[in-house]
Motif scaffolding. Structure first.
Motif, PDB file in Angstrom:
ATOM      1  N   PHE A   1       0.687  -1.111   0.123  1.00 24.28           N
ATOM      2  CA  PHE A   1      -0.158   0.092  -0.056  1.00 24.28           C
ATOM      3  C   PHE A   1       0.888   1.370   0.033  1.00 24.28           C
ATOM      4  O   PHE A   1       0.850   1.965  -1.018  1.00 24.28           O
ATOM      5  N   CYS A   2       1.561   1.378   0.997  1.00 32.29           N
ATOM      6  CA  CYS A   2       2.742   2.647   1.168  1.00 32.29           C
ATOM      7  C   CYS A   2       3.793   2.235   2.349  1.00 32.29           C
ATOM      8  O   CYS A   2       3.007   2.111   3.449  1.00 32.29           O
ATOM      9  N   ALA A   3       4.658   2.622   2.193  1.00 31.03           N
ATOM     10  CA  ALA A   3       5.717   2.157   3.012  1.00 31.03           C
ATOM     11  C   ALA A   3       6.306   3.613   3.760  1.00 31.03           C
ATOM     12  O   ALA A   3       7.178   3.527   4.590  1.00 31.03           O
ATOM     13  N   GLY A   4       5.723   4.599   3.900  1.00 27.64           N
ATOM     14  CA  GLY A   4       5.711   5.839   4.446  1.00 27.64           C
ATOM     15  C   GLY A   4       6.353   6.810   3.550  1.00 27.64           C
ATOM     16  O   GLY A   4       5.735   7.224   2.440  1.00 27.64           O
ATOM     17  N   ILE A   5       7.226   7.682   4.006  1.00 27.75           N
ATOM     18  CA  ILE A   5       7.770   9.045   3.286  1.00 27.75           C
ATOM     19  C   ILE A   5       9.283   8.346   2.865  1.00 27.75           C
ATOM     20  O   ILE A   5      10.035   7.895   3.488  1.00 27.75           O
ATOM     21  N   ASP A   6       9.778   8.713   1.429  1.00 25.50           N
ATOM     22  CA  ASP A   6      11.012   8.526   1.177  1.00 25.50           C
ATOM     23  C   ASP A   6      11.841   9.466   1.728  1.00 25.50           C
ATOM     24  O   ASP A   6      11.897  10.744   1.569  1.00 25.50           O
ATOM     25  N   VAL A   7      12.667   8.881   2.415  1.00 25.49           N
ATOM     26  CA  VAL A   7      13.811   9.631   3.500  1.00 25.49           C
ATOM     27  C   VAL A   7      14.831  10.063   2.689  1.00 25.49           C
ATOM     28  O   VAL A   7      15.766  10.807   3.103  1.00 25.49           O
ATOM     29  N   SER A   8      14.962   9.781   1.323  1.00 25.17           N
ATOM     30  CA  SER A   8      15.999  10.516   0.510  1.00 25.17           C
ATOM     31  C   SER A   8      15.782  11.894   0.404  1.00 25.17           C
ATOM     32  O   SER A   8      16.616  12.570   0.140  1.00 25.17           O
ATOM     33  N   GLU A   9      14.711  12.362   0.685  1.00 25.04           N
ATOM     34  CA  GLU A   9      14.459  13.770   0.329  1.00 25.04           C
ATOM     35  C   GLU A   9      14.695  14.516   1.827  1.00 25.04           C
ATOM     36  O   GLU A   9      14.649  15.900   1.883  1.00 25.04           O
ATOM     37  N   LEU A  10      15.298  13.941   2.834  1.00 23.61           N
ATOM     38  CA  LEU A  10      15.724  14.544   4.036  1.00 23.61           C
ATOM     39  C   LEU A  10      16.681  15.247   3.996  1.00 23.61           C
ATOM     40  O   LEU A  10      16.743  16.542   4.457  1.00 23.61           O
ATOM     41  N   SER A  11      17.675  15.051   3.392  1.00 19.98           N
ATOM     42  CA  SER A  11      19.030  15.555   3.452  1.00 19.98           C
ATOM     43  C   SER A  11      19.045  17.077   2.779  1.00 19.98           C
ATOM     44  O   SER A  11      18.447  17.424   1.818  1.00 19.98           O
ATOM     45  N   GLY A  12      20.011  17.925   3.188  1.00 23.21           N
ATOM     46  CA  GLY A  12      20.203  19.010   2.816  1.00 23.21           C
ATOM     47  C   GLY A  12      19.208  20.080   3.019  1.00 23.21           C
ATOM     48  O   GLY A  12      19.358  21.235   2.401  1.00 23.21           O
ATOM     49  N   LYS A  13      18.209  20.011   3.855  1.00 28.29           N
ATOM     50  CA  LYS A  13      17.167  20.776   4.216  1.00 28.29           C
ATOM     51  C   LYS A  13      17.477  21.684   5.493  1.00 28.29           C
ATOM     52  O   LYS A  13      17.887  21.013   6.572  1.00 28.29           O
ATOM     53  N   SER A  14      17.108  22.886   5.917  1.00 25.03           N
ATOM     54  CA  SER A  14      17.070  23.675   6.743  1.00 25.03           C
ATOM     55  C   SER A  14      15.943  23.530   7.591  1.00 25.03           C
ATOM     56  O   SER A  14      15.023  22.586   7.168  1.00 25.03           O
ATOM     57  N   PRO A  15      16.099  23.741   8.957  1.00 27.16           N
ATOM     58  CA  PRO A  15      14.945  23.631   9.775  1.00 27.16           C
ATOM     59  C   PRO A  15      13.502  23.985   9.161  1.00 27.16           C
ATOM     60  O   PRO A  15      12.708  23.207   9.307  1.00 27.16           O
ATOM     61  N   MET A  16      13.612  25.174   8.548  1.00 28.19           N
ATOM     62  CA  MET A  16      12.386  25.741   7.951  1.00 28.19           C
ATOM     63  C   MET A  16      12.072  25.051   7.174  1.00 28.19           C
ATOM     64  O   MET A  16      10.756  24.844   6.598  1.00 28.19           O
ATOM     65  N   GLU A  17      13.007  24.485   6.159  1.00 28.36           N
ATOM     66  CA  GLU A  17      12.423  23.798   4.893  1.00 28.36           C
ATOM     67  C   GLU A  17      11.878  22.362   5.223  1.00 28.36           C
ATOM     68  O   GLU A  17      11.212  21.923   4.690  1.00 28.36           O
ATOM     69  N   LEU A  18      12.427  21.812   6.434  1.00 27.72           N
ATOM     70  CA  LEU A  18      11.927  20.468   6.764  1.00 27.72           C
ATOM     71  C   LEU A  18      10.702  20.734   7.316  1.00 27.72           C
ATOM     72  O   LEU A  18       9.770  19.784   7.046  1.00 27.72           O
ATOM     73  N   ARG A  19      10.290  21.754   8.020  1.00 25.65           N
ATOM     74  CA  ARG A  19       8.970  21.744   8.497  1.00 25.65           C
ATOM     75  C   ARG A  19       8.044  22.157   7.341  1.00 25.65           C
ATOM     76  O   ARG A  19       6.873  21.314   7.443  1.00 25.65           O
ATOM     77  N   ALA A  20       8.315  22.862   6.435  1.00 23.88           N
ATOM     78  CA  ALA A  20       7.383  23.037   5.153  1.00 23.88           C
ATOM     79  C   ALA A  20       7.360  21.770   4.355  1.00 23.88           C
ATOM     80  O   ALA A  20       6.199  21.189   3.924  1.00 23.88           O
ATOM     81  N   TRP A  21       8.295  20.868   4.341  1.00 21.33           N
ATOM     82  CA  TRP A  21       8.458  19.630   3.742  1.00 21.33           C
ATOM     83  C   TRP A  21       7.372  18.440   4.404  1.00 21.33           C
ATOM     84  O   TRP A  21       6.758  17.813   3.711  1.00 21.33           O
ATOM     85  N   ILE A  22       7.652  18.435   5.589  1.00 19.11           N
ATOM     86  CA  ILE A  22       6.894  17.613   6.544  1.00 19.11           C
ATOM     87  C   ILE A  22       5.380  17.940   6.336  1.00 19.11           C
ATOM     88  O   ILE A  22       4.537  17.118   6.466  1.00 19.11           O
ATOM     89  N   GLN A  23       5.111  19.010   6.664  1.00 21.94           N
ATOM     90  CA  GLN A  23       3.646  19.712   6.484  1.00 21.94           C
ATOM     91  C   GLN A  23       3.059  19.153   5.005  1.00 21.94           C
ATOM     92  O   GLN A  23       2.020  18.776   4.983  1.00 21.94           O
ATOM     93  N   ARG A  24       3.838  19.451   4.130  1.00 24.96           N
ATOM     94  CA  ARG A  24       3.466  18.853   2.519  1.00 24.96           C
ATOM     95  C   ARG A  24       3.263  17.533   2.516  1.00 24.96           C
ATOM     96  O   ARG A  24       2.197  16.932   1.982  1.00 24.96           O
ATOM     97  N   MET A  25       4.135  16.534   3.225  1.00 22.72           N
ATOM     98  CA  MET A  25       3.530  15.035   3.298  1.00 22.72           C
ATOM     99  C   MET A  25       2.342  14.848   4.166  1.00 22.72           C
ATOM    100  O   MET A  25       1.735  13.996   3.605  1.00 22.72           O
ATOM    101  N   GLU A  26       1.973  15.788   5.107  1.00 19.04           N
ATOM    102  CA  GLU A  26       0.658  15.378   6.047  1.00 19.04           C
ATOM    103  C   GLU A  26      -0.447  16.198   5.282  1.00 19.04           C
ATOM    104  O   GLU A  26      -1.603  15.683   5.712  1.00 19.04           O
ATOM    105  N   THR A  27      -0.398  16.975   4.267  1.00 20.49           N
ATOM    106  CA  THR A  27      -1.400  17.607   3.948  1.00 20.49           C
ATOM    107  C   THR A  27      -2.372  16.738   3.252  1.00 20.49           C
ATOM    108  O   THR A  27      -3.696  17.108   3.311  1.00 20.49           O
TER     109      THR A  27
END
Length: 259
Positions: free
Chosen positions: A62-88
């Protein structure tokens, strides 16, 4: 509308299917998938040819979660916007008028399990497994645990969040994470048939019931009754309610006009 990470199909019986279509990556969430899933949900909610939406995954899971390869190289602000996008997409389901059913096979892990819990209803294959597994790689599922906790309660949700173990389908059923469990070879038909039955109900009654449920869920007990009584009174003024009652008394099938 075309999608890169999804396949969307609308049938003649008012049932639409969204298939997460990254099978080689276990249908994990990426920025494109999250954005397309949100957009497709909103589009189908506005489509008069759709009354029920089914979400499923291509391939073995079905779905194994979030692709963690997108984690690297992001600032805390970028990570917050990114994870919010995943949960939208998970939030979007609760804001939709039309019911959404998760069709679960293989593994539904982390944000995949959150997606199952965020759907209004869920049907799973007997071989499916579900869990909040991010703790096992030094992360956590504090986003997905929100809809999961609404389904299974505090103690089970915390156990799932902190231990990261996968529940089999029968245990997920017993805990309230899914509604139905069927043999894997019957999953496609069972999910569609279940959705098709719901699509034959009064669309106005179904949609008002869903919106009322989510709104009242966060209200104080007595205020929730006051709100729901107002919802019911408004529903009774619609043409479809009058048609439904008349059809019942006349022992015939109702003809819904969605007004």
């Amino acid at each position: 509308m075309t999608y890169e990470t999804l396949v969307v199909d609308i049938r003649s019986d008012y049932v639409a299917t969204i298939t997460l279509n990254r099978p080689n990556q276990l249908n994990t969430f990426t920025t494109p998938l999250a954005e397309e899933l949100t957009r497709s949900l909103k589009t189908l909610d506005a489509d008069p040819a759709v009354r029920v939406v089914v979400i499923k995954g291509a391939g073995k899971h079905f779905c194994a979660g979030i692709d963690v390869s997108e984690l690297s190289g992001k600032s805390p602000m970028e990570l917050r916007a990114w994870i919010q996008r995943m949960e939208t997409p998970l939030v979007t389901i609760s804001e939709m008028n039309k019911p959404v059913i998760a069709q679960v096979h293989g593994v539904a892990a982390a944000n995949g399990a959150g997606l199952v819990a965020a759907c209004d209803l869920a049907i799973a294959a007997e071989t499916a497994r579900l869990g909040l597994t991010a703790i096992n790689v030094g992360l956590n599922c504090v986003g997905p645990v929100i809809p999961v906790s609404k389904s299974v309660g505090r103690k089970t949700a915390l156990e799932m969040l902190l231990y990261g173990e996968l529940l089999d389908a029968r245990e997920a059923l017993a805990r309230g994470l899914v509604n139905r469990v069927v043999p894997p070879e019957e999953l496609d038909k069972a999910a569609h048939d279940w959705a098709a039955v719901l699509a034959q109900k009064s669309p106005i009654a179904v949609q008002i019931a869903k919106r009322g449920f989510y709104t009242a869920a966060d209200m104080e007990y007595h205020k929730a009754f006051e709100y729901m009584n107002e919802v019911f009174a408004r529903l009774c003024t619609t043409e479809d309610t009058k048609e439904g009652v008349k059809a019942f008394l006349e022992k015939r099938a109702p003809v819904w006009k969605e007004r």
